[in-house]
Design a protein around this motif. Sequence first.
Motif, mmCIF file in Angstrom:
data_model
loop_
_atom_site.group_PDB
_atom_site.id
_atom_site.type_symbol
_atom_site.label_atom_id
_atom_site.label_comp_id
_atom_site.label_asym_id
_atom_site.label_seq_id
_atom_site.Cartn_x
_atom_site.Cartn_y
_atom_site.Cartn_z
ATOM 1 N N LYS A 181 11.326 4.428 1.503
ATOM 2 C CA LYS A 181 11.630 5.095 0.246
ATOM 3 C C LYS A 181 12.743 4.375 -0.511
ATOM 4 C CE LYS A 181 9.525 8.443 -0.390
ATOM 5 N NZ LYS A 181 9.725 9.783 0.124
ATOM 6 N N GLY A 182 13.199 5.007 -1.622
ATOM 7 C CA GLY A 182 14.198 4.361 -2.446
ATOM 8 C C GLY A 182 14.935 5.330 -3.340
ATOM 9 N N ALA A 183 15.556 4.771 -4.386
ATOM 10 C CA ALA A 183 16.495 5.521 -5.221
ATOM 11 C C ALA A 183 15.869 6.727 -5.904
ATOM 12 C CB ALA A 183 17.104 4.595 -6.270
ATOM 13 N N TRP A 184 14.560 6.695 -6.136
ATOM 14 C CA TRP A 184 13.911 7.794 -6.856
ATOM 15 C C TRP A 184 13.978 9.125 -6.117
ATOM 16 C CZ3 TRP A 184 11.504 3.640 -4.563
ATOM 17 C CH2 TRP A 184 10.685 3.905 -3.472
ATOM 18 N N ASP A 185 14.283 9.116 -4.817
ATOM 19 C CA ASP A 185 14.259 10.354 -4.032
ATOM 20 C C ASP A 185 15.585 11.110 -4.004
ATOM 21 O OD1 ASP A 185 11.656 10.834 -3.031
ATOM 22 O OD2 ASP A 185 11.866 9.155 -1.639
ATOM 23 N N GLU A 186 16.646 10.502 -4.508
ATOM 24 C CA GLU A 186 17.956 11.153 -4.349
ATOM 25 C C GLU A 186 18.007 12.522 -5.009
ATOM 26 O OE1 GLU A 186 22.754 10.563 -5.116
ATOM 27 O OE2 GLU A 186 21.436 8.808 -5.121
ATOM 28 N N GLU A 187 17.506 12.619 -6.217
ATOM 29 C CA GLU A 187 17.571 13.923 -6.904
ATOM 30 C C GLU A 187 16.811 15.000 -6.142
ATOM 31 O OE1 GLU A 187 18.523 14.887 -11.089
ATOM 32 O OE2 GLU A 187 16.878 13.467 -11.352
ATOM 33 N N ALA A 188 15.652 14.655 -5.593
ATOM 34 C CA ALA A 188 14.869 15.636 -4.840
ATOM 35 C C ALA A 188 15.624 16.083 -3.594
ATOM 36 C CB ALA A 188 13.517 15.039 -4.461
ATOM 37 N N ILE A 189 16.295 15.149 -2.944
ATOM 38 C CA ILE A 189 17.091 15.486 -1.760
ATOM 39 C C ILE A 189 18.224 16.437 -2.142
ATOM 40 C CG2 ILE A 189 18.703 14.539 -0.045
ATOM 41 C CD1 ILE A 189 16.953 11.939 -0.177
ATOM 42 N N LYS A 190 18.912 16.124 -3.237
ATOM 43 C CA LYS A 190 20.065 16.937 -3.645
ATOM 44 C C LYS A 190 19.643 18.313 -4.177
ATOM 45 C CE LYS A 190 23.236 13.856 -2.675
ATOM 46 N NZ LYS A 190 24.021 13.128 -3.660
ATOM 47 N N LYS A 191 18.419 18.423 -4.671
ATOM 48 C CA LYS A 191 17.940 19.738 -5.093
ATOM 49 C C LYS A 191 17.776 20.667 -3.896
ATOM 50 C CE LYS A 191 15.597 18.495 -9.404
ATOM 51 N NZ LYS A 191 14.275 18.332 -10.098
ATOM 52 N N ILE A 192 17.396 20.089 -2.762
ATOM 53 C CA ILE A 192 17.225 20.885 -1.542
ATOM 54 C C ILE A 192 18.576 21.155 -0.888
ATOM 55 C CG2 ILE A 192 16.197 20.911 0.771
ATOM 56 C CD1 ILE A 192 13.933 19.157 -0.381
ATOM 57 N N THR A 193 19.398 20.119 -0.783
ATOM 58 C CA THR A 193 20.721 20.229 -0.154
ATOM 59 C C THR A 193 21.741 19.575 -1.073
ATOM 60 O OG1 THR A 193 19.673 20.089 2.032
ATOM 61 C CG2 THR A 193 22.061 19.766 1.944
ATOM 62 N N PRO A 194 22.358 20.330 -1.974
ATOM 63 C CA PRO A 194 23.244 19.748 -2.996
ATOM 64 C C PRO A 194 24.409 18.925 -2.453
ATOM 65 C CG PRO A 194 22.658 21.993 -3.588
ATOM 66 C CD PRO A 194 22.148 21.773 -2.187
ATOM 67 N N ASP A 195 24.929 19.293 -1.279
ATOM 68 C CA ASP A 195 26.083 18.565 -0.750
ATOM 69 C C ASP A 195 25.675 17.501 0.270
ATOM 70 O OD1 ASP A 195 25.247 20.288 1.230
ATOM 71 O OD2 ASP A 195 27.275 20.981 1.764
ATOM 72 N N PHE A 196 24.414 17.095 0.255
ATOM 73 C CA PHE A 196 23.923 16.094 1.202
ATOM 74 C C PHE A 196 24.705 14.799 1.030
ATOM 75 C CE2 PHE A 196 21.167 12.918 3.037
ATOM 76 C CZ PHE A 196 20.460 13.576 4.026
#
Length: 440
Positions: free
Chosen positions: A289-304
Amino acid sequence: MKKQVMALSASLLLAGGLLAGCGGNNNAADNNAANTAESGNAATDSSKPVTINMFTASPEYTDAFNAYIAEYKKVKPNVTINLEIMQADYNTVLKSRIAAGSTPDVFQTTAGGDIDTFAEYSADLTDQPLAAAMTDAVRANMSSSDGKVLGLPVKGNLFALMYNKKLLSDAGITEAPKTVAELDDAITKLEAKGITPFANAYKEWWVWKHIFQHYVDAAAIDAGTDAKTLVADFIAGKTTIKEHPALYDNFFNFIDTTVKHGTDKPLERDSNAQVSDFALGKAAFMTGKGAWDEEAIKKITPDFDLGISGYPVSDKAEQSQIITGADQALRINKDSKVVNETIEFFNWLYTSDYGKNWFSAVAKVIPPIKDAPMPDLQMPKEMEEILANEPSGDLSVNYSLDTFHQKFGELMQAYIGGSKSKDQAIEEIQQAWIQFGSAQ
C-alpha cells in the motif's frame, strides 16, 4: 488507489459551501489564472455551454474531484463536468469504449509504459502551462518514449511498508526492520506479545506490483544496472527471475513470511479489510500500500501513530528504500469536441492558487506540481524526513504495463493459494512479461 468496487456517474454542480476552508477567497486569482491558461491553447467561447465527460478509476478521490469541479463552475459557469468513476473492470470498459469510438473527453490510465499504450488517443500537452508546472520526476512519468507530455498526474505517490509505531514499541522494537534478519527478529518479538505481524490484501491483484517493485529495484542494484533496463530485459526475454536472488529468493520468501505470519485467509482480504485490520491494531505491518490509505486509517483510529519504511528486501540495509513518483495519469482525448475547453480546465487546476492548494488541502495527496504545500499528514512528513538523508527507490511499476501487472497478481494469488508451485508461477510470470510487458 484504494480499490473498492464502485461505479458512480453524476453531473456535479455542487453547493458553494464545500470549499469554504480552502481557496474560497481566491476567485479573482483563479479567474486570472484561467485567463492566463487560455493562452496555452485555442481561445474558448465562455458563453457557449460546454460539457466535459471524465471517466476515472479512483473512487478514493471522488469528493476531491467533486470539489474542484464545483470550484471551476465558479470560474467557468458555462462548463459542466460529468464525472464517472468505475473501479470494477475499468480497463476493460475503457478499451471497449475506445474501440467503439466513444472515447471519454478525459480518461485515466497508469503512467510510465501505458503513456505509450494510449498515445494515439491522447492530446499533446508538452507546451501547456500544466506541463511546466509538473515536477521534473512527475513530468518524466507523464511523457511518452519520444518525449511528449501526454498525461496529467492524478497525484504524487509514496510506496512503503507501513507500520504501527505503538505495536512495535509494545514489542520492544525501536526501529522498523531494514534487513531480512531484522524482520525475522521483529516477527519473533511481535508474536511473543501476541501481535500478528502482517495485514495483507492479497485478494487484490494490484497490491502485488507495489511490493514486487521494491525487489525489482534491489535486483537491479545487485545486477549493476537500473530498474528500467532490468525490466526491459525481462520483457525482451534476455534474463530470468532465477538469475536474480532478490526476486527468486527474497521476494518469494517475503511473501511466504507475510502469509505465514499474517491475518487469516489472505486471499479473502481486500483493501478495505486490510486497512480495517491495520487501523484497529490487529496487525503491525501493512503490505502493498501507500500514502493514499492514511486518511482511511485515521478515520477509523484518529490517534493512530503511523510509520513508514522501505521493505527489508535483503541483508543490505541501504537497499530498504521508500519509493516515490507518479503512477496514475489522466489523459485528454485528442479528438474530443471539447479538447480546448478540457485543456483550459486542467491548466487552471495545475497553475491557479486554488489548484496548488487543492492537492494538499482537499485531495490530501503529495502534490505532483512545483511550489505546492505538502498535506498535513504523517506519511508525507516522514517521507520528507527520510528523503532528506536517503534516496528514493525507482518507481519500477512504471516500466511494465498493467496488463502484465494484473496477470502477475493473479499468478501470485495462484501461488499462495497452492494451485501453482513457485517455479510454475515464475515461468508464467516471465511469459506474461514478454507477452504483456511492453506497449511496443
